[in-house]
Every structure is written in C-alpha cells, then in structure tokens.
Design a protein around this motif. Sequence first.
Motif, PDB file in Angstrom:
ATOM      1  N   ILE A  15       2.393   9.355   6.619  1.00  0.00           N
ATOM      2  CA  ILE A  15       2.733   7.928   6.609  1.00  0.00           C
ATOM      3  C   ILE A  15       3.267   7.542   7.984  1.00  0.00           C
ATOM      4  O   ILE A  15       4.420   7.798   8.324  1.00  0.00           O
ATOM      5  N   ARG A  16       2.402   6.939   8.774  1.00  0.00           N
ATOM      6  CA  ARG A  16       2.771   6.534  10.141  1.00  0.00           C
ATOM      7  C   ARG A  16       2.875   5.020  10.299  1.00  0.00           C
ATOM      8  O   ARG A  16       3.564   4.532  11.183  1.00  0.00           O
ATOM      9  N   THR A  17       2.141   4.280   9.458  1.00  0.00           N
ATOM     10  CA  THR A  17       2.136   2.824   9.565  1.00  0.00           C
ATOM     11  C   THR A  17       2.362   2.210   8.186  1.00  0.00           C
ATOM     12  O   THR A  17       2.006   2.798   7.168  1.00  0.00           O
ATOM     13  N   ALA A  18       2.938   1.023   8.163  1.00  0.00           N
ATOM     14  CA  ALA A  18       3.227   0.379   6.879  1.00  0.00           C
ATOM     15  C   ALA A  18       3.172  -1.133   7.025  1.00  0.00           C
ATOM     16  O   ALA A  18       3.357  -1.693   8.111  1.00  0.00           O
ATOM     17  N   GLU A  19       2.906  -1.770   5.878  1.00  0.00           N
ATOM     18  CA  GLU A  19       2.995  -3.224   5.772  1.00  0.00           C
ATOM     19  C   GLU A  19       3.844  -3.531   4.541  1.00  0.00           C
ATOM     20  O   GLU A  19       3.711  -2.877   3.510  1.00  0.00           O
ATOM     21  N   LEU A  20       4.716  -4.515   4.657  1.00  0.00           N
ATOM     22  CA  LEU A  20       5.625  -4.867   3.574  1.00  0.00           C
ATOM     23  C   LEU A  20       5.278  -6.248   3.034  1.00  0.00           C
ATOM     24  O   LEU A  20       5.075  -7.195   3.809  1.00  0.00           O
ATOM     25  N   LEU A  44      12.254   2.438   7.129  1.00  0.00           N
ATOM     26  CA  LEU A  44      10.992   3.024   7.566  1.00  0.00           C
ATOM     27  C   LEU A  44      10.948   3.175   9.087  1.00  0.00           C
ATOM     28  O   LEU A  44      10.463   4.189   9.606  1.00  0.00           O
ATOM     29  N   THR A  45      11.442   2.180   9.787  1.00  0.00           N
ATOM     30  CA  THR A  45      11.455   2.246  11.250  1.00  0.00           C
ATOM     31  C   THR A  45      12.301   3.414  11.724  1.00  0.00           C
ATOM     32  O   THR A  45      11.933   4.126  12.661  1.00  0.00           O
ATOM     33  N   GLU A  46      13.441   3.612  11.077  1.00  0.00           N
ATOM     34  CA  GLU A  46      14.308   4.725  11.457  1.00  0.00           C
ATOM     35  C   GLU A  46      13.610   6.067  11.263  1.00  0.00           C
ATOM     36  O   GLU A  46      13.894   7.029  11.973  1.00  0.00           O
ATOM     37  N   ILE A  51       5.924  -0.647  11.615  1.00  0.00           N
ATOM     38  CA  ILE A  51       5.763  -1.746  10.661  1.00  0.00           C
ATOM     39  C   ILE A  51       4.794  -2.761  11.264  1.00  0.00           C
ATOM     40  O   ILE A  51       5.084  -3.362  12.300  1.00  0.00           O
ATOM     41  N   ARG A  52       3.653  -2.964  10.591  1.00  0.00           N
ATOM     42  CA  ARG A  52       2.632  -3.882  11.124  1.00  0.00           C
ATOM     43  C   ARG A  52       2.860  -5.321  10.691  1.00  0.00           C
ATOM     44  O   ARG A  52       2.227  -6.236  11.212  1.00  0.00           O
ATOM     45  N   GLY A  53       3.759  -5.544   9.723  1.00  0.00           N
ATOM     46  CA  GLY A  53       4.041  -6.911   9.307  1.00  0.00           C
ATOM     47  C   GLY A  53       4.855  -6.947   8.035  1.00  0.00           C
ATOM     48  O   GLY A  53       4.841  -6.018   7.230  1.00  0.00           O
ATOM     49  N   ALA A  71      -4.408  -5.016   3.839  1.00  0.00           N
ATOM     50  CA  ALA A  71      -3.403  -4.029   4.231  1.00  0.00           C
ATOM     51  C   ALA A  71      -3.913  -2.607   4.026  1.00  0.00           C
ATOM     52  O   ALA A  71      -3.686  -1.723   4.859  1.00  0.00           O
ATOM     53  N   LEU A  72      -4.624  -2.380   2.920  1.00  0.00           N
ATOM     54  CA  LEU A  72      -5.126  -1.039   2.635  1.00  0.00           C
ATOM     55  C   LEU A  72      -6.198  -0.595   3.623  1.00  0.00           C
ATOM     56  O   LEU A  72      -6.485   0.591   3.737  1.00  0.00           O
ATOM     57  N   GLY A  73      -6.765  -1.531   4.329  1.00  0.00           N
ATOM     58  CA  GLY A  73      -7.725  -1.171   5.368  1.00  0.00           C
ATOM     59  C   GLY A  73      -7.081  -0.958   6.717  1.00  0.00           C
ATOM     60  O   GLY A  73      -7.766  -0.579   7.669  1.00  0.00           O
ATOM     61  N   ALA A  74      -5.748  -1.178   6.791  1.00  0.00           N
ATOM     62  CA  ALA A  74      -5.108  -1.152   8.102  1.00  0.00           C
ATOM     63  C   ALA A  74      -3.957  -0.166   8.228  1.00  0.00           C
ATOM     64  O   ALA A  74      -3.678   0.315   9.330  1.00  0.00           O
ATOM     65  N   VAL A  75      -3.244   0.125   7.125  1.00  0.00           N
ATOM     66  CA  VAL A  75      -2.014   0.920   7.222  1.00  0.00           C
ATOM     67  C   VAL A  75      -2.025   2.061   6.210  1.00  0.00           C
ATOM     68  O   VAL A  75      -2.817   2.085   5.264  1.00  0.00           O
TER      69      VAL A  75
END
Length: 420
Positions: A15-20, A44-46, A51-53, A71-75
Amino acid sequence: MRTGHATPEGLTRAIRTAELLAVGSELTTGETRDTNGPELAAALTEAGVAIRGIFALPDDLPLVTDRFREALGAVDLVLATGGLGPTPDDLTREAVAAALGEEPTVDPELEAWLRALFERRGMRLAEVNLKQAWRIPSATAIPNPNGTAPGWWVDAMDGRVVVLLPGPPREMRPMWRDWVLPRLRERGLGDGRLVRTLRTYGIGESMVVDRLGEALFRQSNPVVATYARADWLDIRISAVDEPATDGRRARPAAAIVAETAEHIRAGLSGHVWAEGETSWAELVAGALADAGPDLATVEAGSNGELGRLLADVVALARSEARAGEAAAALEAGLAEAAVAAARGAGTALGLALVARPADAGTVVRVAVARPDRDWSRRLELRLFQHGAHGRFRAAVAAAAFLIETLAEGPEPASHAVKRA
C-alpha cells in the motif's frame, strides 16, 4: 460474525498510494464537515503513503460509483467513510458493489449478529436494517463494537484494497485503529518511512527557511516541510532507509531523521519547544511539575482563551475573565492582579493576561507572580494577528512566557519587560 474470505493468492500488493472518500450529502451541502478524512490522511501519510486526494461526495449512486471506479484504477487503497446506514440514501455499499460488478447479499452470520444486537436492546430489527448485513463475495466484514454498521474490507482487482468505515468518529476510530490498520501493515503499508515533527514557536516560515537554507527543503530523503498551525509552526522530517549501491543500507531512516532534527535544533536554537503532538497545556504542566507550584490565572480582553488553553492545568485554581472597566484596572496593576489571583485561589503562582486590539494587531501584556517568594515578572509584546486569532495567540504567548519564567529558576528578574 463472519469476517470474510481469504485474499486470492498472488494478488496482494504493498500500500503506497491512497484516495480518501467521505460520503454523505450533509458534507457537500455544508451541514457538517468531514473530520475523518484529515485524521486518516495524517495516519497514512505518517506511514509513508502518498494521498492522491480527499473527496466529499453526495448521496448520488452513479457519482459515488464512478469515483470508486476511478480511484481503483489509480491507487492501492481506497478508504471511504460514511454511507453505511440502513436508509435508502446510504449508498456506499451499493456503489462499491456496482464498481466491482458484484451482487450484495445478506450474510447469515451478519444478520444473526445484527438481530442479536437489537434483541439485547429490547428492539425489533426493522427490515430496512438488513442492508447493514450485506456482503459481496470479495468483502470481509469489519466488526463494529460501537454501532450497527459493520465495515467492509474488499480485496479488489490487482491486489488493491477498498475499506469502508462508518462516518461517526466514535465508531470509525476503533475500527480503523484495532482492525484495519494492523492488516494494512501486514500488507506492507507505506514505504517504511519514519516521521518526526518538531514544534517551533516565536519564528515564522520565511525565517526558518532563511536560517536553515533552502537546500534542506528541496531534498528527497529526508523530506523536510513546514506546517503553520494556530499555535505552532511545525517542521516535519520524514525519511526512508538509504540504500548503498550494492543494495545494502548505507544509512537507516532513523539515523537520517535524528541527524536532520539535530541540525534543525541547532539552527533554530531557542525556537524548538516540543515534538510530535505536544500541546501547550502539556508543556505548562511539565514546567509546573518541575518548579513545584500550582497555578491560578486571571485574564481580560482574551475572551477566556487562556483558561481554555490551560483548562487541564489550572484544575485546582480559579480562572477569571474580565472585560470593560475591569480590564483597564487589571492592565494598570497587572503584577498585583497575578498576586491576587494566586492568593485568592490558594496557589503559589499567579498568571495575569490582558489582550487588546491595536492597529490591526493585538497588544499583549502578561505578568507572572509568586507571592510566597515576593517576585514578579512582566511581558509586553505586539502580535500581528488580530480578532479571535489574536486572542488565541495572546493566550499562547502567556503560556510561553510562564514556561520561560519557570525555566529561569526560583528567582527570575523582578519586573522584567520584553517587547517584540
């Protein structure tokens, strides 16, 4: 309660990238605000997740479904809060199911848990509540010990993860802390980044950059950034292990962070007051514990901000706010007011504050007195901030002055005046 199925072998990913996502029309109409997103983003940042958005979405099924698909196509991780209630406008489950092309059905174990929960409360389960027992084949139910809405952990395509949590923070927080976060760590959460935050006071962002040099803030490892808070200027240091050319670690992240923190402390001598999430109340409490006395406060023109800032610290004393003519009288005899506050409350130490607007700023006058040792010390300064922010900063200035006074020892200089 069933907690789901096993992740298909070979489909896990770090898990390297996330969207909330925060789902609920009350967020997009301004009736309430999303506090979950920033809180989860900080965690998550810590951990080193980018965080992409953070998006607030209305109760609109096509719109929410499209957002999940994108989001599922990006993070690697899509983390959503809200929309898990029993009513027709709670659409988060439907949106995830549609985005993944799966059909939700009532899970028998979830239904049994839900019915038992209502029975213990002496209530009948309404049929509308059964949607809270839904599950899709790729979902694992996340237990909710404080509500009727289980969350979902969804193992989506290519090892990506979707996590659904209820909106109320008292439900969301324990589910996130005790169930979701440990499993994300098992997946490989973030990039192994270590984070350390230095809390500075009495210096601005431009001066920080001037003293430390722009090059420090342009590095990729460590990453150093400033964040202006209402009461602090935070400097956040984050680093990952530094590999050598042969693949072995040249310097661990802990060493990089420690060296950078030492460099910043040296360059900003006198301005680094704390670390992490330390509050002014905690700093004052520590200073009082070291010095021995307990504290009483009196204030005017600050709308009670000093009492609120130090509410936990002044628990055994009396905090009094004054206005109008009483404020002028307090300002005229500030040291005497600090003495009177201490004696009136039966404490060893008194702290008096007056704040008043002046030329689009705030003039602050503070006095600290210790009657049993017959000394007092005063501070006078002008703040750029005005209005509510100026009053809050006046309270912070009073707390800082108290800490500095106590650090000088049992007999600080009498009636010292400082202007800034």
